[in-house]
Design an enzyme around this catalytic site. Structure first.
Site, PDB file in Angstrom:
ATOM      1  N   LYS A  63      99.154  18.245  25.366  1.00  0.00           N
ATOM      2  CA  LYS A  63      99.982  18.423  26.562  1.00  0.00           C
ATOM      3  C   LYS A  63      99.319  17.675  27.711  1.00  0.00           C
ATOM      4  CE  LYS A  63     101.981  21.808  29.677  1.00  0.00           C
ATOM      5  NZ  LYS A  63     102.315  23.222  29.906  1.00  0.00           N
ATOM      6  N   LYS A  88     103.707  16.725  24.336  1.00  0.00           N
ATOM      7  CA  LYS A  88     104.493  16.935  25.549  1.00  0.00           C
ATOM      8  C   LYS A  88     103.912  16.143  26.696  1.00  0.00           C
ATOM      9  CE  LYS A  88     105.645  20.734  28.584  1.00  0.00           C
ATOM     10  NZ  LYS A  88     105.291  22.060  28.972  1.00  0.00           N
TER      11      LYS A  88
HETATM   12  C1  PBG Z   1     103.567  25.751  31.792  1.00  0.00           C
HETATM   13  C2  PBG Z   1     104.667  24.939  31.208  1.00  0.00           C
HETATM   14  C3  PBG Z   1     105.190  23.784  31.818  1.00  0.00           C
HETATM   15  C4  PBG Z   1     106.230  23.341  31.020  1.00  0.00           C
HETATM   16  C5  PBG Z   1     106.335  24.214  29.928  1.00  0.00           C
HETATM   17  N1  PBG Z   1     105.334  25.210  30.057  1.00  0.00           N
HETATM   18  C6  PBG Z   1     104.863  23.136  33.099  1.00  0.00           C
HETATM   19  C7  PBG Z   1     103.466  22.911  33.465  1.00  0.00           C
HETATM   20  O1  PBG Z   1     102.570  22.756  32.632  1.00  0.00           O
HETATM   21  O2  PBG Z   1     103.246  22.878  34.672  1.00  0.00           O
HETATM   22  C8  PBG Z   1     107.038  22.139  31.349  1.00  0.00           C
HETATM   23  C9  PBG Z   1     108.328  21.956  30.650  1.00  0.00           C
HETATM   24  C10 PBG Z   1     109.226  20.970  31.283  1.00  0.00           C
HETATM   25  O3  PBG Z   1     108.881  20.234  32.221  1.00  0.00           O
HETATM   26  O4  PBG Z   1     110.365  20.909  30.825  1.00  0.00           O
HETATM   27  N2  PBG Z   1     102.851  26.586  31.003  1.00  0.00           N
END
Ligand code: PBG
Length: 321
Positions: free
Chosen positions: A194, A247
């Site tokens: 991520k 991601k």
């Molecule tokens: C946070 C989380 C995020 C997303 C999913 N879980 C955002 C972040 O890490 O700030 C993002 C998903 C998206 O942008 O569609 N635990």
């Protein structure tokens, strides 16, 4: 010329026969933003077509989409500010918005697969995925909180818990906690690679979950790094992850392909909020053919090697099939 690749493209039927990849309803996971209350439907300004829904309206939507082939959802809660604190205590309240919703969804749709998000940010007054002290995101002190959250989600009926926090060692810690509580069949889908991405902007607007100070770069990965994703993969699989995720999605297809080539567990990909927003904005301006761009994007994930795709386009895709 003896070799003419165009022969295999000469007609629709031939192209259908030789097609290497296709997108099926079974490949898609729909993320949802859940709000407290009843009869509430709040549009997300930066994500046209996506609304934050109260549980009753989410259930209504599922009654439409499950018969169309929806197999899995990934709900995310929007928690009232008054319920946020430094320790994300509300996340462990068995009657909180999220756990209540998981129980209700599972009761009506026992087969629908629920990926429950494990991270502190929706509940944290600091807006970070981990515990904050003196501006530092504490790793080891965060782990028991995540593990306790995961156990409550399993108890509520989540099929997979999905740690999206990027703390080191969380998969092992969550696995041990689930097993100790008897939830040996609850899976872990780890947000393995991520990245610290600007593509999450609309999601943070939707949940009001942006960090109150600093950024997420000490835990989420540097977008410049590719080999590091394989290091995360090796750790998460060794710690017991059943599936791993990359991601964001479209700008990170090289990472999807890498993990698909090196992973023995299914690779999932998250076509995130900012990617969705860009497509919708261009389509609203008449600059692209929305349906074709979405179909091509989803196909690209499959071609790169993803088994599952988390995408906000899922609902519209199922309706338009
Ligand atoms: C946070 C989380 C995020 C997303 C999913 N879980 C955002 C972040 O890490 O700030 C993002 C998903 C998206 O942008 O569609 N635990």
């Amino acid at each position: 010329m003896r070799i003419r690749p165009r022969r295999n493209r000469q007609s629709t039927f031939v192209r259908d026969l030789v097609r290497e990849n296709q997108v099926n309803a079974e490949d898609l996971v729909m993320p949802y933003f859940l709000v407290p209350g009843e009869g509430r439907r709040l549009p997300v300004k930066s994500m046209p077509g996506i609304e934050r829904l109260s549980l009753d309206l989410l259930l209504t939507e599922l009654r439409e989409l499950v018969p169309l082939g929806l197999r899995a959802i990934a709900p995310f809660p929007a928690i009232d500010d008054a319920k946020k604190d430094a320790f994300a205590r509300e996340s462990l309240n068995p009657d909180n918005l999220y756990l209540h919703a998981i129980r209700a969804i599972k009761k009506e749709f026992p087969e629908l697969v629920i990926f429950a998000d494990v991270a502190m940010d929706p509940y944290s007054s600091d807006g970070h995925d981990g515990l904050v002290r003196d501006g530092q995101i504490l790793n080891d002190e965060t782990l028991p909180i995540l593990a306790a959250m995961a156990v409550e989600m399993a108890r509520a009926g989540a099929d997979f818990v999905a740690p999206s926090d990027m703390m080191d060692g969380r998969v092992a810690c969550i696995r041990d906690a689930l097993d100790a509580a008897g939830f040996t069949q609850t899976g872990i889908m780890s947000y393995c690679a991520k990245y610290a991405s600007a593509f999450y902007g609309p999601f943070r607007d939707a949940l009001d979950s942006a960090p109150r100070s600093g950024d997420k770069k000490t835990y989420q990965m540097d977008p410049a790094n590719r080999r590091e994703a394989r290091r995360e993969l090796a750790l998460d699989v060794a710690e017991g992850a059943d599936m791993v995720m990359v991601k964001p999605g479209l700008p990170y297809l090289d990472i999807v392909a890498d993990l698909a080539a090196h992973s023995d567990v299914p690779v999932t990909v998250y076509n995130v909020s900012g990617e969705y927003a860009m497509v919708k904005a261009a389509a609203a301006n008449g600059w692209i053919d929305e349906k074709r761009v979405i179909a091509e994007s989803l196909l690209a994930f499959k071609r790169a090697g993803a088994s599952l795709i988390f995408s906000y386009h899922t609902a519209a895709w199922l309706r338009g099939k």
